[in-house]
Structure formats: C-alpha cells, structure tokens
Design a protein around this motif. Structure first.
Motif, PDB file in Angstrom:
ATOM      1  N   TYR A  88       0.839  -1.212   0.000  1.00  0.00           N
ATOM      2  CA  TYR A  88       0.000   0.000   0.000  1.00  0.00           C
ATOM      3  C   TYR A  88       0.868   1.253   0.000  1.00  0.00           C
ATOM      4  N   LEU A  89       1.958   1.210   0.756  1.00  0.00           N
ATOM      5  CA  LEU A  89       2.872   2.347   0.791  1.00  0.00           C
ATOM      6  C   LEU A  89       3.449   2.598  -0.604  1.00  0.00           C
ATOM      7  N   THR A  93       3.104   5.989  -2.787  1.00  0.00           N
ATOM      8  CA  THR A  93       4.261   6.740  -3.274  1.00  0.00           C
ATOM      9  C   THR A  93       4.196   6.939  -4.786  1.00  0.00           C
ATOM     10  N   ARG A  94       3.660   5.987  -5.516  1.00  0.00           N
ATOM     11  CA  ARG A  94       3.561   6.156  -6.972  1.00  0.00           C
ATOM     12  C   ARG A  94       2.571   7.254  -7.331  1.00  0.00           C
ATOM     13  N   VAL A  95       1.454   7.313  -6.617  1.00  0.00           N
ATOM     14  CA  VAL A  95       0.477   8.381  -6.877  1.00  0.00           C
ATOM     15  C   VAL A  95       1.092   9.735  -6.541  1.00  0.00           C
ATOM     16  N   LEU A  96       1.754   9.822  -5.398  1.00  0.00           N
ATOM     17  CA  LEU A  96       2.399  11.075  -5.012  1.00  0.00           C
ATOM     18  C   LEU A  96       3.531  11.430  -5.971  1.00  0.00           C
ATOM     19  N   TYR A  97       4.255  10.435  -6.440  1.00  0.00           N
ATOM     20  CA  TYR A  97       5.348  10.661  -7.376  1.00  0.00           C
ATOM     21  C   TYR A  97       4.842  11.332  -8.659  1.00  0.00           C
ATOM     22  N   VAL A  98       3.749  10.819  -9.186  1.00  0.00           N
ATOM     23  CA  VAL A  98       3.170  11.397 -10.406  1.00  0.00           C
ATOM     24  C   VAL A  98       2.761  12.849 -10.154  1.00  0.00           C
ATOM     25  N   CYS A  99       2.143  13.098  -9.016  1.00  0.00           N
ATOM     26  CA  CYS A  99       1.739  14.474  -8.678  1.00  0.00           C
ATOM     27  C   CYS A  99       2.958  15.388  -8.566  1.00  0.00           C
ATOM     28  N   CYS A 100       3.981  14.910  -7.892  1.00  0.00           N
ATOM     29  CA  CYS A 100       5.210  15.707  -7.748  1.00  0.00           C
ATOM     30  C   CYS A 100       5.854  15.968  -9.102  1.00  0.00           C
ATOM     31  N   SER A 106      10.425  18.806  -7.671  1.00  0.00           N
ATOM     32  CA  SER A 106      11.563  17.893  -7.789  1.00  0.00           C
ATOM     33  C   SER A 106      12.104  17.358  -6.472  1.00  0.00           C
ATOM     34  N   PRO A 107      12.356  18.205  -5.464  1.00  0.00           N
ATOM     35  CA  PRO A 107      12.889  17.621  -4.224  1.00  0.00           C
ATOM     36  C   PRO A 107      11.910  16.624  -3.592  1.00  0.00           C
ATOM     37  N   TRP A 108      10.637  16.934  -3.622  1.00  0.00           N
ATOM     38  CA  TRP A 108       9.634  16.027  -3.055  1.00  0.00           C
ATOM     39  C   TRP A 108       9.530  14.756  -3.885  1.00  0.00           C
ATOM     40  N   LEU A 115      10.986   6.750  -0.789  1.00  0.00           N
ATOM     41  CA  LEU A 115      10.035   6.025   0.068  1.00  0.00           C
ATOM     42  C   LEU A 115       9.500   4.782  -0.642  1.00  0.00           C
ATOM     43  N   GLY A 116       9.285   4.879  -1.946  1.00  0.00           N
ATOM     44  CA  GLY A 116       8.857   3.707  -2.713  1.00  0.00           C
ATOM     45  C   GLY A 116       9.909   2.616  -2.695  1.00  0.00           C
ATOM     46  N   LEU A 117      11.172   3.021  -2.804  1.00  0.00           N
ATOM     47  CA  LEU A 117      12.259   2.039  -2.710  1.00  0.00           C
ATOM     48  C   LEU A 117      12.325   1.419  -1.317  1.00  0.00           C
ATOM     49  N   VAL A 118      12.058   2.230  -0.303  1.00  0.00           N
ATOM     50  CA  VAL A 118      12.028   1.710   1.072  1.00  0.00           C
ATOM     51  C   VAL A 118      10.938   0.650   1.198  1.00  0.00           C
TER      52      VAL A 118
END
Length: 132
Positions: A88-89, A93-100, A106-108, A115-118
């Motif tokens: 779920y994490l 992170t993928r949804v947030l990544y696309v938004c960022c 870029s920093p976010w 976090l996705g790698l974690v």
C-alpha cells in the motif's frame, strides 16, 4: 489474490491511465497524436505533457522492481497481511510521485521515490526474515 498482488494491478492501471492522460494532453497541446511516430513526437513535448510521459516511463521501470519484490515476499512465505502495508505504501508513493512530477516538485519527487524504494526493501527484508 493477496493485497500485494492487487497493488501490482493498481500500479499497472496507473501507468495505463498516465499513458491515456499524456496522449490526451499531447493531442490537446500539439493538435494531434502521431500514432505512426509516437516516440519522435514525445521527444518534442514540453511542460506537463513531457513530465507525465516521463512519470509514465518511470512507472513502468519501478513496476518491475516492485513486482519482483512482491513475488520474492510471496515465494518466501511472507504472510499476506504483513506484505500488504509496504505494498500500500508503494502505491501511495507512486500516486504522489506522479503528482510531484506533474507539478515540478523535484525535491519532493525524489523523497517520494525513495520512500517507494524503502517499501520494496521492506518486502525483501520480510522475505529474508521469514526464510532465514
């Protein structure tokens, strides 16, 4: 089917949704979508359209890593309930990544990607703990 496997399907769906959105934006921005030379047209894109295409490409790349981690955890015998939280994490992170990516944060974007790698590492660690 376990929640982690459902998360794989969700990630695949997100990537296809990104492809559709980027294609729609390309048509809206450029006036047409070149189905004969889409890669060539993609290289000429700028702005949010180009960033969504890049996010989609990254999505396919990260899907492979996540899928391998899910399968390793599953084959090692990690209980589905335990594997669900990192899965779920990863989806979050993928949804947030696309938004960022879309909004040039870029920093976010880098933090969210990490976090996705974690989350993937968490699945591997659980697999090691169960099988070790």
């Amino acid at each position: 089917m376990t929640p982690a496997f459902w998360c794989l399907i969700i990630i695949i769906a997100i990537n296809y949704l990104l492809a559709g959105l980027a294609s729609w934006l390309t048509k809206k921005t450029v006036g047409f979508y070149d189905i004969n030379q889409p890669r060539e047209q993609e290289r000429s894109l700028t702005g949010v359209c180009a960033r969504l295409k890049a996010a989609q490409a990254n999505g396919w790349e990260s899907l492979l890593v996540f899928a391998i981690c899910v399968f390793i955890a599953h084959l090692a015998g990690v209980p589905a309930e335990q594997a669900s939280l990192p899965a779920y994490l990863f989806v979050l992170t993928r949804v947030l990544y696309v938004c960022c990516y879309a909004f040039k944060l870029s920093p976010w974007r880098t933090i969210v990607f990490t976090l996705g790698l974690v989350a993937c590492g968490w699945l591997i660690k659980m697999a090691v703990m169960v099988s070790g």
